[in-house]
Design a protein around this motif. Structure first.
Motif, PDB file in Angstrom:
ATOM      1  N   VAL A   1     126.776  23.372  60.448  1.00 43.30           N
ATOM      2  CA  VAL A   1     125.643  23.941  61.183  1.00 43.30           C
ATOM      3  C   VAL A   1     125.142  25.205  60.500  1.00 43.30           C
ATOM      4  CG1 VAL A   1     124.957  25.081  63.324  1.00 43.30           C
ATOM      5  CG2 VAL A   1     126.231  22.927  63.414  1.00 43.30           C
ATOM      6  N   SER A   2     126.062  26.014  60.003  1.00 44.09           N
ATOM      7  CA  SER A   2     125.692  27.304  59.430  1.00 44.09           C
ATOM      8  C   SER A   2     125.267  27.246  57.969  1.00 44.09           C
ATOM      9  CB  SER A   2     126.862  28.287  59.564  1.00 44.09           C
ATOM     10  OG  SER A   2     127.980  27.855  58.802  1.00 44.09           O
ATOM     11  N   SER A   3     125.569  26.146  57.281  1.00 46.87           N
ATOM     12  CA  SER A   3     125.319  26.116  55.834  1.00 46.87           C
ATOM     13  C   SER A   3     124.365  25.027  55.363  1.00 46.87           C
ATOM     14  CB  SER A   3     126.651  25.962  55.075  1.00 46.87           C
ATOM     15  OG  SER A   3     127.289  24.747  55.426  1.00 46.87           O
ATOM     16  N   VAL A   4     123.997  24.087  56.243  1.00 48.39           N
ATOM     17  CA  VAL A   4     123.117  22.987  55.841  1.00 48.39           C
ATOM     18  C   VAL A   4     121.748  23.167  56.476  1.00 48.39           C
ATOM     19  CG1 VAL A   4     122.763  20.490  55.819  1.00 48.39           C
ATOM     20  CG2 VAL A   4     125.078  21.422  55.646  1.00 48.39           C
ATOM     21  N   GLY A   5     120.721  23.090  55.646  1.00 47.44           N
ATOM     22  CA  GLY A   5     119.362  23.226  56.148  1.00 47.44           C
ATOM     23  C   GLY A   5     118.809  21.922  56.698  1.00 47.44           C
ATOM     24  N   GLY A   6     117.593  22.001  57.211  1.00 48.26           N
ATOM     25  CA  GLY A   6     116.927  20.820  57.728  1.00 48.26           C
ATOM     26  C   GLY A   6     117.605  20.264  58.968  1.00 48.26           C
ATOM     27  N   ALA A   7     117.401  18.970  59.200  1.00 49.18           N
ATOM     28  CA  ALA A   7     117.993  18.321  60.368  1.00 49.18           C
ATOM     29  C   ALA A   7     119.453  17.959  60.148  1.00 49.18           C
ATOM     30  CB  ALA A   7     117.199  17.059  60.705  1.00 49.18           C
ATOM     31  N   SER A   8     119.864  17.852  58.889  1.00 47.76           N
ATOM     32  CA  SER A   8     121.207  17.357  58.587  1.00 47.76           C
ATOM     33  C   SER A   8     122.306  18.254  59.141  1.00 47.76           C
ATOM     34  CB  SER A   8     121.396  17.224  57.072  1.00 47.76           C
ATOM     35  OG  SER A   8     120.445  16.346  56.524  1.00 47.76           O
ATOM     36  N   GLY A   9     122.120  19.578  59.029  1.00 49.89           N
ATOM     37  CA  GLY A   9     123.137  20.501  59.500  1.00 49.89           C
ATOM     38  C   GLY A   9     123.426  20.365  60.981  1.00 49.89           C
ATOM     39  N   PRO A  10     122.411  20.467  61.834  1.00 50.49           N
ATOM     40  CA  PRO A  10     122.644  20.315  63.267  1.00 50.49           C
ATOM     41  C   PRO A  10     123.205  18.947  63.644  1.00 50.49           C
ATOM     42  CG  PRO A  10     120.544  21.384  62.881  1.00 50.49           C
ATOM     43  CD  PRO A  10     121.042  20.935  61.541  1.00 50.49           C
ATOM     44  N   LEU A  11     122.742  17.895  62.987  1.00 47.84           N
ATOM     45  CA  LEU A  11     123.184  16.549  63.354  1.00 47.84           C
ATOM     46  C   LEU A  11     124.625  16.286  62.908  1.00 47.84           C
ATOM     47  CD1 LEU A  11     119.917  14.541  62.651  1.00 47.84           C
ATOM     48  CD2 LEU A  11     120.915  15.065  64.877  1.00 47.84           C
ATOM     49  N   TYR A  12     124.925  16.531  61.643  1.00 46.85           N
ATOM     50  CA  TYR A  12     126.299  16.343  61.179  1.00 46.85           C
ATOM     51  C   TYR A  12     127.237  17.363  61.825  1.00 46.85           C
ATOM     52  CZ  TYR A  12     125.708  12.704  57.653  1.00 46.85           C
ATOM     53  OH  TYR A  12     125.488  11.496  57.024  1.00 46.85           O
ATOM     54  N   GLY A  13     126.732  18.576  62.031  1.00 47.31           N
ATOM     55  CA  GLY A  13     127.549  19.569  62.713  1.00 47.31           C
ATOM     56  C   GLY A  13     127.907  19.132  64.115  1.00 47.31           C
ATOM     57  N   THR A  14     126.932  18.603  64.835  1.00 48.68           N
ATOM     58  CA  THR A  14     127.172  18.099  66.187  1.00 48.68           C
ATOM     59  C   THR A  14     128.169  16.952  66.175  1.00 48.68           C
ATOM     60  OG1 THR A  14     124.989  18.775  66.975  1.00 48.68           O
ATOM     61  CG2 THR A  14     126.086  17.025  68.202  1.00 48.68           C
ATOM     62  N   LEU A  15     128.052  16.074  65.192  1.00 51.56           N
ATOM     63  CA  LEU A  15     128.991  14.959  65.070  1.00 51.56           C
ATOM     64  C   LEU A  15     130.429  15.468  65.041  1.00 51.56           C
ATOM     65  CD1 LEU A  15     129.844  12.002  64.354  1.00 51.56           C
ATOM     66  CD2 LEU A  15     129.487  12.653  61.957  1.00 51.56           C
ATOM     67  N   PHE A  16     130.716  16.386  64.141  1.00 50.56           N
ATOM     68  CA  PHE A  16     132.094  16.863  63.988  1.00 50.56           C
ATOM     69  C   PHE A  16     132.529  17.753  65.154  1.00 50.56           C
ATOM     70  CE2 PHE A  16     131.374  15.550  59.573  1.00 50.56           C
ATOM     71  CZ  PHE A  16     132.574  14.899  59.320  1.00 50.56           C
ATOM     72  N   LEU A  17     131.623  18.545  65.693  1.00 48.42           N
ATOM     73  CA  LEU A  17     131.971  19.359  66.849  1.00 48.42           C
ATOM     74  C   LEU A  17     132.370  18.498  68.037  1.00 48.42           C
ATOM     75  CD1 LEU A  17     129.182  22.096  66.622  1.00 48.42           C
ATOM     76  CD2 LEU A  17     131.655  22.516  66.525  1.00 48.42           C
ATOM     77  N   ARG A  18     131.579  17.472  68.307  1.00 45.90           N
ATOM     78  CA  ARG A  18     131.883  16.576  69.430  1.00 45.90           C
ATOM     79  C   ARG A  18     133.152  15.772  69.165  1.00 45.90           C
ATOM     80  NH1 ARG A  18     127.859  15.302  73.174  1.00 45.90           N
ATOM     81  NH2 ARG A  18     126.489  17.114  73.454  1.00 45.90           N
ATOM     82  N   MET A  19     133.359  15.384  67.911  1.00 46.45           N
ATOM     83  CA  MET A  19     134.600  14.686  67.567  1.00 46.45           C
ATOM     84  C   MET A  19     135.806  15.563  67.877  1.00 46.45           C
ATOM     85  SD  MET A  19     133.899  12.705  63.953  1.00 46.45           S
ATOM     86  CE  MET A  19     135.604  12.085  63.925  1.00 46.45           C
ATOM     87  N   GLY A  20     135.718  16.832  67.486  1.00 46.05           N
ATOM     88  CA  GLY A  20     136.811  17.755  67.737  1.00 46.05           C
ATOM     89  C   GLY A  20     137.064  17.963  69.221  1.00 46.05           C
ATOM     90  N   MET A  21     135.991  18.107  69.991  1.00 47.13           N
ATOM     91  CA  MET A  21     136.135  18.298  71.426  1.00 47.13           C
ATOM     92  C   MET A  21     136.797  17.101  72.079  1.00 47.13           C
ATOM     93  SD  MET A  21     132.382  20.005  72.135  1.00 47.13           S
ATOM     94  CE  MET A  21     132.545  19.899  73.927  1.00 47.13           C
ATOM     95  N   ALA A  22     136.429  15.895  71.620  1.00 48.21           N
ATOM     96  CA  ALA A  22     137.008  14.675  72.190  1.00 48.21           C
ATOM     97  C   ALA A  22     138.462  14.494  71.766  1.00 48.21           C
ATOM     98  CB  ALA A  22     136.182  13.461  71.771  1.00 48.21           C
ATOM     99  N   ALA A  23     138.779  14.906  70.548  1.00 51.08           N
ATOM    100  CA  ALA A  23     140.133  14.715  70.025  1.00 51.08           C
ATOM    101  C   ALA A  23     141.147  15.586  70.747  1.00 51.08           C
ATOM    102  CB  ALA A  23     140.158  15.006  68.531  1.00 51.08           C
ATOM    103  N   GLY A  24     140.784  16.852  70.968  1.00 47.51           N
ATOM    104  CA  GLY A  24     141.709  17.758  71.637  1.00 47.51           C
ATOM    105  C   GLY A  24     142.736  18.347  70.680  1.00 47.51           C
ATOM    106  N   PRO A  25     143.630  19.202  71.221  1.00 49.64           N
ATOM    107  CA  PRO A  25     144.618  19.917  70.400  1.00 49.64           C
ATOM    108  C   PRO A  25     145.824  19.057  70.031  1.00 49.64           C
ATOM    109  CG  PRO A  25     144.883  20.537  72.687  1.00 49.64           C
ATOM    110  CD  PRO A  25     143.695  19.618  72.647  1.00 49.64           C
ATOM    111  N   VAL A  26     145.575  18.006  69.253  1.00 53.53           N
ATOM    112  CA  VAL A  26     146.627  17.092  68.821  1.00 53.53           C
ATOM    113  C   VAL A  26     146.787  17.212  67.310  1.00 53.53           C
ATOM    114  CG1 VAL A  26     146.220  15.497  70.746  1.00 53.53           C
ATOM    115  CG2 VAL A  26     144.988  15.177  68.579  1.00 53.53           C
ATOM    116  N   THR A  27     147.833  16.624  66.786  1.00 51.72           N
ATOM    117  CA  THR A  27     148.065  16.677  65.342  1.00 51.72           C
ATOM    118  C   THR A  27     147.758  15.356  64.648  1.00 51.72           C
ATOM    119  OG1 THR A  27     150.401  16.143  65.674  1.00 51.72           O
ATOM    120  CG2 THR A  27     149.801  18.479  65.558  1.00 51.72           C
ATOM    121  N   GLU A  28     147.457  14.318  65.423  1.00 52.58           N
ATOM    122  CA  GLU A  28     147.079  13.032  64.834  1.00 52.58           C
ATOM    123  C   GLU A  28     146.267  12.229  65.833  1.00 52.58           C
ATOM    124  OE1 GLU A  28     150.831  11.297  63.805  1.00 52.58           O
ATOM    125  OE2 GLU A  28     151.101  10.417  65.776  1.00 52.58           O
ATOM    126  N   LEU A  29     145.538  11.248  65.310  1.00 51.58           N
ATOM    127  CA  LEU A  29     144.727  10.356  66.131  1.00 51.58           C
ATOM    128  C   LEU A  29     145.127   8.916  65.840  1.00 51.58           C
ATOM    129  CD1 LEU A  29     141.153  11.880  65.533  1.00 51.58           C
ATOM    130  CD2 LEU A  29     142.635  12.271  67.519  1.00 51.58           C
TER     131      LEU A  29
END
Length: 214
Positions: free
Chosen positions: A75-103
């Motif tokens: 989100v902080s380093s990619v310009g255009g639409a790509s940063g917010p979209l890919y950033g959102t992808l990984f942020l939401r993935m992390g939120m869904a995964a939770g504080p675990v060490t494997e999936l």
């Protein structure tokens, strides 16, 4: 059969994705020059370089910290639409995964589904709009279906990568309905969507990482 991916495997995935984006930078830029701002390759390469640099400084202990860190860096380093979209992808993935060490396969699929939902919420894209959604949605659907059939992670991620490639290729004849490409109207037909192309690299490298770890 591979039962799960740990943080090391996920870091390997991120490195592979960075390497693939770097190798395909000119191609992604060429695709974007036809229907966009000609910066997708450069933006993604810069963003993934920043992500890898941060990971090389220290790997987070849990999956959520890892994936949310990737998202915030994009989100902080990619310009255009790509940063917010890919950033959102990984942020939401992390939120869904939770504080675990494997999936395990089910948890990985659920985290990617959450990431896709985040992209939809941010970009409002639908099937056929000629965006990254056209590669990502089929990939996530294929992953879910493979996991439901009892496939191991390596096989499930290969199915996802194959579905992403089919979705990417299906954007060729589409008329863009979202983003910068939509301004071109009918002239956007006949070109692959660059976002769907980089999304396919994301899933292809995920399949490579799970195969290597299995």
């Amino acid at each position: 059969m591979m039962a799960s991916v740990d943080t090391a495997a996920l870091v390997d995935w991120i490195h592979r994705f960075r390497d693939a984006v770097t190798a395909k930078r000119d191609w992604l830029t060429e695709l974007d020059s036809a229907i966009g701002d000609a910066d997708h390759g450069a933006n993604m390469a810069r963003g993934m370089d920043a992500v890898v640099a941060k990971l090389e400084a220290g790997t987070p202990a849990t999956v959520d910290e890892l994936l949310k860190g990737v998202g915030m860096t994009l989100v902080s380093s990619v310009g255009g639409a790509s940063g917010p979209l890919y950033g959102t992808l990984f942020l939401r993935m992390g939120m869904a995964a939770g504080p675990v060490t494997e999936l395990d396969a089910t948890a990985l699929a659920a985290s990617l589904r959450a990431g896709l939902d985040g992209i939809v919420a941010r970009g409002k894209a639908e099937a056929g709009d000629k965006t990254m959604f056209d590669a990502m949605a089929p990939a996530v659907d294929a992953l879910d279906a493979a996991v439901a059939r009892g496939a191991d992670l390596a096989a499930a991620t290969v199915a996802a990568a194959q579905a992403a490639a089919v979705g990417r290729d299906a954007t060729l004849p589409l008329v863009a309905r979202k983003g910068r490409a939509s301004y071109l109207g009918e002239r956007s037909a006949g070109h692959l969507d660059p976002g769907s192309a980089s999304t396919t690299l994301l899933f292809e490298t995920l399949a490579q990482a799970t195969a290597e770890s299995s």
